[in-house]
Design a protein around this motif. Sequence first.
Motif, short mmCIF file in Angstrom:
data_model
loop_
_atom_site.label_atom_id
_atom_site.label_comp_id
_atom_site.label_asym_id
_atom_site.label_seq_id
_atom_site.Cartn_x
_atom_site.Cartn_y
_atom_site.Cartn_z
N GLU A 43 0.90 -1.16 0.00
CA GLU A 43 0.00 0.00 0.00
C GLU A 43 0.94 1.21 0.00
O GLU A 43 1.64 1.46 0.98
N LEU A 44 0.97 1.93 -1.12
CA LEU A 44 1.92 3.03 -1.29
C LEU A 44 1.24 4.38 -1.13
O LEU A 44 0.10 4.56 -1.52
N GLU A 45 2.00 5.31 -0.58
CA GLU A 45 1.54 6.67 -0.38
C GLU A 45 2.18 7.57 -1.43
O GLU A 45 3.34 7.36 -1.81
N ALA A 46 1.47 8.58 -1.87
CA ALA A 46 2.01 9.51 -2.86
C ALA A 46 3.20 10.28 -2.31
O ALA A 46 3.29 10.52 -1.10
N GLY A 102 11.62 -0.98 6.47
CA GLY A 102 10.61 -0.33 7.32
C GLY A 102 11.30 0.31 8.50
O GLY A 102 12.21 -0.28 9.09
N PRO A 103 10.91 1.52 8.87
CA PRO A 103 11.57 2.22 9.97
C PRO A 103 11.44 1.53 11.32
O PRO A 103 12.20 1.80 12.23
N VAL A 124 4.20 -7.76 3.78
CA VAL A 124 3.44 -6.56 3.47
C VAL A 124 4.35 -5.33 3.55
O VAL A 124 5.17 -5.22 4.46
N LEU A 125 4.19 -4.45 2.60
CA LEU A 125 4.84 -3.14 2.60
C LEU A 125 3.74 -2.12 2.83
O LEU A 125 2.89 -1.91 1.96
N THR A 126 3.71 -1.53 4.04
CA THR A 126 2.66 -0.57 4.35
C THR A 126 3.07 0.84 3.97
O THR A 126 4.25 1.13 3.77
N ALA A 127 2.09 1.72 3.90
CA ALA A 127 2.32 3.10 3.44
C ALA A 127 3.34 3.83 4.31
O ALA A 127 4.07 4.70 3.82
N ASP A 128 3.44 3.49 5.59
CA ASP A 128 4.37 4.17 6.49
C ASP A 128 5.79 3.61 6.45
O ASP A 128 6.66 4.07 7.19
N MET A 129 6.06 2.66 5.58
CA MET A 129 7.40 2.05 5.50
C MET A 129 8.30 2.75 4.50
O MET A 129 9.23 2.16 3.96
N HIS A 130 8.07 4.00 4.25
CA HIS A 130 8.91 4.78 3.32
C HIS A 130 10.16 5.29 4.04
O HIS A 130 10.23 5.28 5.26
N ILE A 131 11.12 5.75 3.24
CA ILE A 131 12.34 6.28 3.85
C ILE A 131 12.16 7.75 4.20
O ILE A 131 11.27 8.41 3.73
#
Length: 185
Positions: A89-92, A117-118, A178-185
């Motif tokens: 689930e990716l965030e813009a 993931g952080p 799962v790769l969640t939207a909050d797992m961005h750098i």
Amino acid sequence: MKKISSLLSLIVLSLPFSFSQELQAPAVGKALVIFTRSALDAPIIKFSYFDNDRFLGKIGPGSYVAYECDPGKHLFWGKSENRDFLEAELEADQIYLIETKVKTGLVKARIQLLPYGPKLKGAEKFKESLLKRIAKRDEIRVSATTAQAETEEDMNGTIEKGLAEYQKRKDQGKKMDVLTADMHI
């Protein structure tokens, strides 16, 4: 001599910071997913990468591919001797890192997709190692509209089998990474 030594130390200490700044941000409203692979694993084998039914390309050891796409739900998967799936689930306007782990296989190497993931144990060290690897390589950038359409026809059978395997695993209740939207750098 001390000045040169001090200057070199300062440069070396600032390298991780400078690597993180070299990543080109995704276009406004898009997400950027970077698949990376160690140079030391399975040195002659290339892995194929997909976003659901779209073939993204192949990368060899030490390579990475940057995939720009729409935010929202995605199914990323890789293929070698096996297939590994990653629901996302990716965030813009965000950047996501996925490391390709190589496992010993029966005939050739097996693949595992490991998202950054952080909240992961050792997350900062993991992120810095991926960013260092990326900084040493040329970027291969793929967008949802240019994802090697000429090769997709050759991959139709592979894509059908891959998606059927994913559905079978889902039907059997197997746990997916799962790769969640909050797992961005």
